[in-house]
Design a protein around this motif. Sequence first.
Motif, mmCIF file in Angstrom:
data_model
loop_
_atom_site.group_PDB
_atom_site.id
_atom_site.type_symbol
_atom_site.label_atom_id
_atom_site.label_comp_id
_atom_site.label_asym_id
_atom_site.label_seq_id
_atom_site.Cartn_x
_atom_site.Cartn_y
_atom_site.Cartn_z
ATOM 1 N N TYR A 116 23.566 -52.168 109.197
ATOM 2 C CA TYR A 116 24.623 -53.118 108.850
ATOM 3 C C TYR A 116 24.850 -53.125 107.330
ATOM 4 O O TYR A 116 25.990 -53.143 106.853
ATOM 5 C CB TYR A 116 24.250 -54.517 109.345
ATOM 6 N N LEU A 117 23.748 -53.093 106.570
ATOM 7 C CA LEU A 117 23.875 -53.061 105.104
ATOM 8 C C LEU A 117 24.632 -51.809 104.656
ATOM 9 O O LEU A 117 25.456 -51.857 103.749
ATOM 10 C CB LEU A 117 22.496 -53.078 104.442
ATOM 11 N N ALA A 118 24.312 -50.688 105.316
ATOM 12 C CA ALA A 118 24.998 -49.439 104.969
ATOM 13 C C ALA A 118 26.498 -49.558 105.239
ATOM 14 O O ALA A 118 27.323 -49.094 104.454
ATOM 15 C CB ALA A 118 24.397 -48.281 105.749
ATOM 16 N N ARG A 120 28.180 -52.410 105.311
ATOM 17 C CA ARG A 120 28.699 -53.432 104.398
ATOM 18 C C ARG A 120 28.872 -52.873 102.979
ATOM 19 O O ARG A 120 29.805 -53.236 102.275
ATOM 20 C CB ARG A 120 27.721 -54.615 104.415
ATOM 21 N N GLY A 121 27.976 -51.965 102.599
ATOM 22 C CA GLY A 121 27.996 -51.434 101.231
ATOM 23 C C GLY A 121 29.287 -50.726 100.873
ATOM 24 O O GLY A 121 29.697 -50.718 99.717
ATOM 25 N N VAL A 122 29.934 -50.139 101.872
ATOM 26 C CA VAL A 122 31.158 -49.396 101.589
ATOM 27 C C VAL A 122 32.385 -50.157 102.094
ATOM 28 O O VAL A 122 33.447 -49.580 102.268
ATOM 29 C CB VAL A 122 31.109 -47.975 102.184
ATOM 30 N N ARG A 126 30.690 -57.584 100.065
ATOM 31 C CA ARG A 126 29.279 -57.312 99.785
ATOM 32 C C ARG A 126 28.566 -58.569 99.306
ATOM 33 O O ARG A 126 27.373 -58.701 99.439
ATOM 34 C CB ARG A 126 29.152 -56.220 98.732
ATOM 35 N N PRO B 210 25.609 -61.595 104.551
ATOM 36 C CA PRO B 210 25.597 -60.299 103.857
ATOM 37 C C PRO B 210 24.961 -60.357 102.462
ATOM 38 O O PRO B 210 24.185 -59.481 102.102
ATOM 39 C CB PRO B 210 27.083 -59.944 103.780
ATOM 40 N N PHE B 211 25.251 -61.434 101.722
ATOM 41 C CA PHE B 211 24.680 -61.529 100.368
ATOM 42 C C PHE B 211 23.146 -61.547 100.412
ATOM 43 O O PHE B 211 22.479 -60.837 99.657
ATOM 44 C CB PHE B 211 25.206 -62.793 99.663
ATOM 45 N N LEU B 213 21.118 -60.629 102.951
ATOM 46 C CA LEU B 213 20.564 -59.382 103.501
ATOM 47 C C LEU B 213 20.543 -58.300 102.435
ATOM 48 O O LEU B 213 19.563 -57.566 102.291
ATOM 49 C CB LEU B 213 21.427 -58.909 104.673
ATOM 50 N N ALA B 214 21.655 -58.231 101.689
ATOM 51 C CA ALA B 214 21.734 -57.209 100.639
ATOM 52 C C ALA B 214 20.691 -57.476 99.557
ATOM 53 O O ALA B 214 20.104 -56.545 99.009
ATOM 54 C CB ALA B 214 23.134 -57.186 100.039
ATOM 55 N N MET B 225 19.935 -49.031 97.743
ATOM 56 C CA MET B 225 21.074 -49.948 97.807
ATOM 57 C C MET B 225 22.245 -49.408 96.996
ATOM 58 O O MET B 225 23.399 -49.493 97.418
ATOM 59 C CB MET B 225 20.669 -51.331 97.289
ATOM 60 N N LEU B 228 24.064 -46.923 98.786
ATOM 61 C CA LEU B 228 24.869 -47.414 99.911
ATOM 62 C C LEU B 228 26.149 -48.085 99.408
ATOM 63 O O LEU B 228 26.907 -48.641 100.191
ATOM 64 C CB LEU B 228 24.068 -48.418 100.748
ATOM 65 N N GLY B 229 26.342 -48.086 98.098
ATOM 66 C CA GLY B 229 27.577 -48.641 97.550
ATOM 67 C C GLY B 229 27.428 -50.017 96.923
ATOM 68 O O GLY B 229 28.415 -50.628 96.526
ATOM 69 N N PHE B 230 26.194 -50.547 96.844
ATOM 70 C CA PHE B 230 26.003 -51.871 96.253
ATOM 71 C C PHE B 230 25.756 -51.761 94.747
ATOM 72 O O PHE B 230 25.115 -50.822 94.286
ATOM 73 C CB PHE B 230 24.794 -52.571 96.890
ATOM 74 N N HIS B 235 24.293 -57.809 91.963
ATOM 75 C CA HIS B 235 23.709 -58.568 93.060
ATOM 76 C C HIS B 235 22.546 -59.431 92.576
ATOM 77 O O HIS B 235 22.397 -60.581 92.975
ATOM 78 C CB HIS B 235 23.221 -57.602 94.150
#
Lengths: 263, 361
Positions: A116-118, A120-122, A126, B210-211, B213-214, B225, B228-230, B235
């Motif tokens: 799910y994070l993967a 969400r990351g794109v 976020r 989401p915040f 979890l990230a 991370m 994965l685009g973060f 953050h």
Amino acid sequence: MTTETIKSPAAATSSAGHALELRGVSKLFGALAALSDIDLAIRPGERRAVLGSNGAGKTTLFNCITGDFLPSTGGIRLFGEDVTRFPAQERIRRGLRRTYQISLLFNGLTVRDNVYLACRGVSRGRFSFLRSRADDSLMQAAEDLVAAVHLSDLIDTPVSVLAYGQQRQLEIALALAGAPRLILFDEPAAGLSPTERKDLVEILTGLPAHIGYVIIEHDMDVALRVAERVTMMHNGRIFKEGLPEEIENDPEVQALYLGDGHE
Amino acid sequence: MSSNTPPNQTLANPQAPRWWLWLVDRVAAIPAHAWAVMLVLLVMPLVADDFFLFQIFGWTFILGIVALSLMFLAGYGGMVSLIQMSVAGLAGYMVALFGDSGTTISLGLPWWFVVPLAMVIATLFGSLVGLLAVRTEGIYTIMITLAMASAFYYFTRQNYTIFNGYTGFNLVLPPDLFGVNWREPVPFYYLTLVAAGLCFLLVTYVSRAPFGLALQGVRDNPRRMAALGFNVTAHRVAAYAFASALASVGGILLVWQNAQIAPGTAGIHATFDILIIAVIGGLSRPSGPFLGAFLFVLLSTFAPDVLRAIGASGERYKMLIGGIFLFVVFVSPDGLLGLWERWKAHLTRDDMARGKGETRP
């Protein structure tokens, strides 16, 4: 692997020129040149293997492409855009993905949360403080990806208790999240059993045609079956490039791989 | 739940609005022991005296909120920040400065403007410290935030224009909202209970959003991370901002409880107290800081009496406190939460053994 699982962005087909282009890339660690003057061009949708002995600079090459390291000299273009100075996350948002030689997963989270994070990351949100609902499209996408790498039964299991082979499969699911256009696989077959290797080859060859990848692999059998072209590296330089059968039958490559030394 | 039917089917009608279904679902998910704790806390004023309500529970909830902000950063984000008490202190100072107090520096602005303003200023301060601290890891995060907490303490002692130096502010009272004196033990108990409850629920909710979890992803593997685009740095700074907003709630309640604020409120001792509370309680879940705060407040209040009762010198009470903390950390690395988890696991093992008809030696 089903093609519906992975989105096909319009940009992937409209992108002109190369998916990835490296021009004169070098990476120095003090006096050591881990990469020297690398020129590399990958077409959109192309499947390329990068081979070479330990210390040849393959992973450093990946690290420069993903932005983990900034190259000492040279430039990197991704889908026609100069990304040489871009941070890692900006390259990922342009469709680049990678897996790691040693699984880099989130051990405190479940399989579902990892994928799910993967996803969400794109995507947007976020920083969202609102929980996702079970019928959320990203959550659905995450579940589809978990199914695509055959981990559905373990979806709510913490990653820390997964077996090694399962962690490698999860690595691949993370790289497939969102709308990948070019994936860098760093030794995905390392440590896998023969059956798991067969599954891996199936997953890689079954990827939709618009997704290109570059694979580092020591297992020649896997590498030559999943790649259209092969790039050989030695001592931080590109030493040979060609079709799998050309590389396989090349006496210099054979000498290098059989340990006779290369002059 | 006594019935086997899922509660959302018995309570919710399928045509009900979505938020109602969500609420019923959430309420049904609350475990029995949490209901018990809530009930006990709600009826506490019927059995506890004023001292317990105001001094023991009021202080527990306040310290618990500040420690919760550290738990959020350390437990979910892997960042042990020692700036949380300074952030709380700054919020308290801002309430005193912009609102009413016994000094002429205070501006006497209305509470509904002062409270949000104090929270915003404290949150900005915490985020700024976060911005400097997030590029460090582990022991260096602790050192850099400790250095800034020390700087804040000495600055408040020496600055008379804003912080009124060594004296600080006195007669800082909560507003007389709805005609209630909120410093009376029962109203203050409920005020702090509600604040603590909301902070607890907010952290629990955000940890699965989401915040949150990230943030846990950033804790486990920042490099991945980014891949994965973060934006890992952004953050982490956002986590500092969120935690600072929580800490500022604690700081405002603290200044109202004490009716005064001085440099010592957010001094080095207080900074370490928050760390001790969070570690003793346990950093893995939001209930830990409140458990830790309760133990800390009980020990700080009664340790001298206990020592005197057994014929020892009451002055050595810090030794007793230190000894008990050492014991908790020694037997359970995850503090009181860890002890609770182990006890639960032990019970489950016993049940399983009985279920299989096995006998234990």
